[in-house]
Scaffold this active site. Sequence first.
Site, PDB file in Angstrom:
ATOM      1  N   LYS A   7       1.078  -1.263   0.011  1.00 52.50           N
ATOM      2  CA  LYS A   7       0.023  -0.280  -0.021  1.00 52.50           C
ATOM      3  C   LYS A   7       0.926   1.115  -0.138  1.00 52.50           C
ATOM      4  O   LYS A   7       1.765   1.327   0.624  1.00 52.50           O
ATOM      5  CB  LYS A   7      -0.996  -0.010   1.143  1.00 52.50           C
ATOM      6  CG  LYS A   7      -1.547   1.243   1.452  1.00 52.50           C
ATOM      7  CD  LYS A   7      -2.482   1.858   0.491  1.00 52.50           C
ATOM      8  CE  LYS A   7      -3.243   3.185   0.632  1.00 52.50           C
ATOM      9  NZ  LYS A   7      -2.258   4.277   1.660  1.00 52.50           N
ATOM     10  N   GLY A  10      -0.987   8.392  -1.100  1.00 48.10           N
ATOM     11  CA  GLY A  10      -0.583   9.457  -2.113  1.00 48.10           C
ATOM     12  C   GLY A  10       0.203  10.425  -1.708  1.00 48.10           C
ATOM     13  O   GLY A  10       1.235  10.992  -2.639  1.00 48.10           O
ATOM     14  N   GLY A  42      -4.597  11.242  -1.922  1.00 48.86           N
ATOM     15  CA  GLY A  42      -5.322  12.218  -1.246  1.00 48.86           C
ATOM     16  C   GLY A  42      -4.767  13.382  -1.573  1.00 48.86           C
ATOM     17  O   GLY A  42      -5.455  14.395  -1.770  1.00 48.86           O
ATOM     18  N   ASP A 161      -5.958   2.201   2.522  1.00 47.40           N
ATOM     19  CA  ASP A 161      -5.568   1.195   3.623  1.00 47.40           C
ATOM     20  C   ASP A 161      -6.426  -0.116   3.973  1.00 47.40           C
ATOM     21  O   ASP A 161      -6.182  -0.957   4.061  1.00 47.40           O
ATOM     22  CB  ASP A 161      -5.183   1.768   5.065  1.00 47.40           C
ATOM     23  CG  ASP A 161      -4.134   2.980   5.053  1.00 47.40           C
ATOM     24  OD1 ASP A 161      -3.325   2.768   3.894  1.00 47.40           O
ATOM     25  OD2 ASP A 161      -4.146   3.746   5.444  1.00 47.40           O
ATOM     26  N   LYS A 219      -4.890   3.220   8.921  1.00 48.91           N
ATOM     27  CA  LYS A 219      -4.012   2.236   8.589  1.00 48.91           C
ATOM     28  C   LYS A 219      -3.637   1.197   9.556  1.00 48.91           C
ATOM     29  O   LYS A 219      -3.547   0.119   9.329  1.00 48.91           O
ATOM     30  CB  LYS A 219      -2.634   3.391   8.332  1.00 48.91           C
ATOM     31  CG  LYS A 219      -1.338   2.445   7.830  1.00 48.91           C
ATOM     32  CD  LYS A 219      -0.001   3.215   7.645  1.00 48.91           C
ATOM     33  CE  LYS A 219      -0.329   4.483   6.757  1.00 48.91           C
ATOM     34  NZ  LYS A 219      -0.737   4.461   5.635  1.00 48.91           N
TER      35      LYS A 219
END
Length: 265
Positions: A7, A10, A42, A161, A219
Amino acid sequence: MKYLVIKCGGSVLDNLPRSFYEDLVKMHKSSKWTPIIVHGGGPLITSLLKSLNVETKFVNGLRVTDHQVLDVVEMVLSGSVNKQVVRNIIEVGGNAIGVSGVDGSLLQAMPTQNAKTLGFVGEVTGVNHKVLEGIIAHGSIPVVSPIGIDSSGQRYNINGDIAASAIAKALGANLCFISDIPGILVEKDGIKTKLDKVSKEIIEEMIKDQIINGGMIPKVRAAIDGLVHNIPEVGIINGFEKNSLIDYTNGKKIGTKIVLEEEIA
C-alpha cells in the site's frame, strides 16, 4: 506463490524514488514474491477539489464524500495516479496493469456504518481476486485504485489502507504499508525512536493518547483487522530507503511489525 500487497499512500507516491520501483520489479522478477500495489492519492484529490472550490472534510482520517467529491476522487485515483504508478513501473523495466476496484467488481462494497456523516465512503464486502489472478498470470503487477462498487452500480470511496487489507485477506497475502518514515515512532525524553514491534492493545492506547492520529488511524486499524482475519504479517516500512522492500521480503529487521497481543514476546 507468496503474495505481498503493498500500500502506497498519495503523499508518499508523489516523492517515491526510482529505487523503490527498481526494487519492486526486481522482487517481481525473482518469482519469490508476487506484488500487488494498492495506492491512494489524497493530496492530489485535495488540490483538485480546492481548485474547483469544493469543500473537503475529514472524520477520523476518512474523507467525507458526496457525489461531486466522488467524481473527483475517481478521476484522480483511477486516472492520473493509477496510470502514473503503471508508467513508473514500466519505466524501470517492469510490467504493470492498472485497474480500479470497479473493474470486474474487484472491490465489492457497501456504505460504511458512519454513512450519514461520511457519505459515499464504503467498506469492502468482497474481493473478486480472479481479476488480480488474471493480471498476475499475464506476468504483470496489478496496480489497484481503491474505488468500490455495489450490485446496483453505486460507487464508493474506499480508504486505501482498508482496500489493501481486504485484498490481502482475500489472497492470504502479507501486507506492507509504504511510508516516508521508518515505522511507527514514539517520543521519549525528546527523542523519537522506532517501534520494531507493536501490538493491538498498544495501538489502541496510542490512538486514545493521540500519539497515532489522522491518516495513521485507518492504517493501523486496517492492519489489525487483517491480522485478525489471517493475514500472515503486516509491516510499515520506509519506501525512501534503498533496498527497504527487498530487505523486508528477505525477512530482515526493518520498519515496524504489527502483531496481535498473543504473538508479542
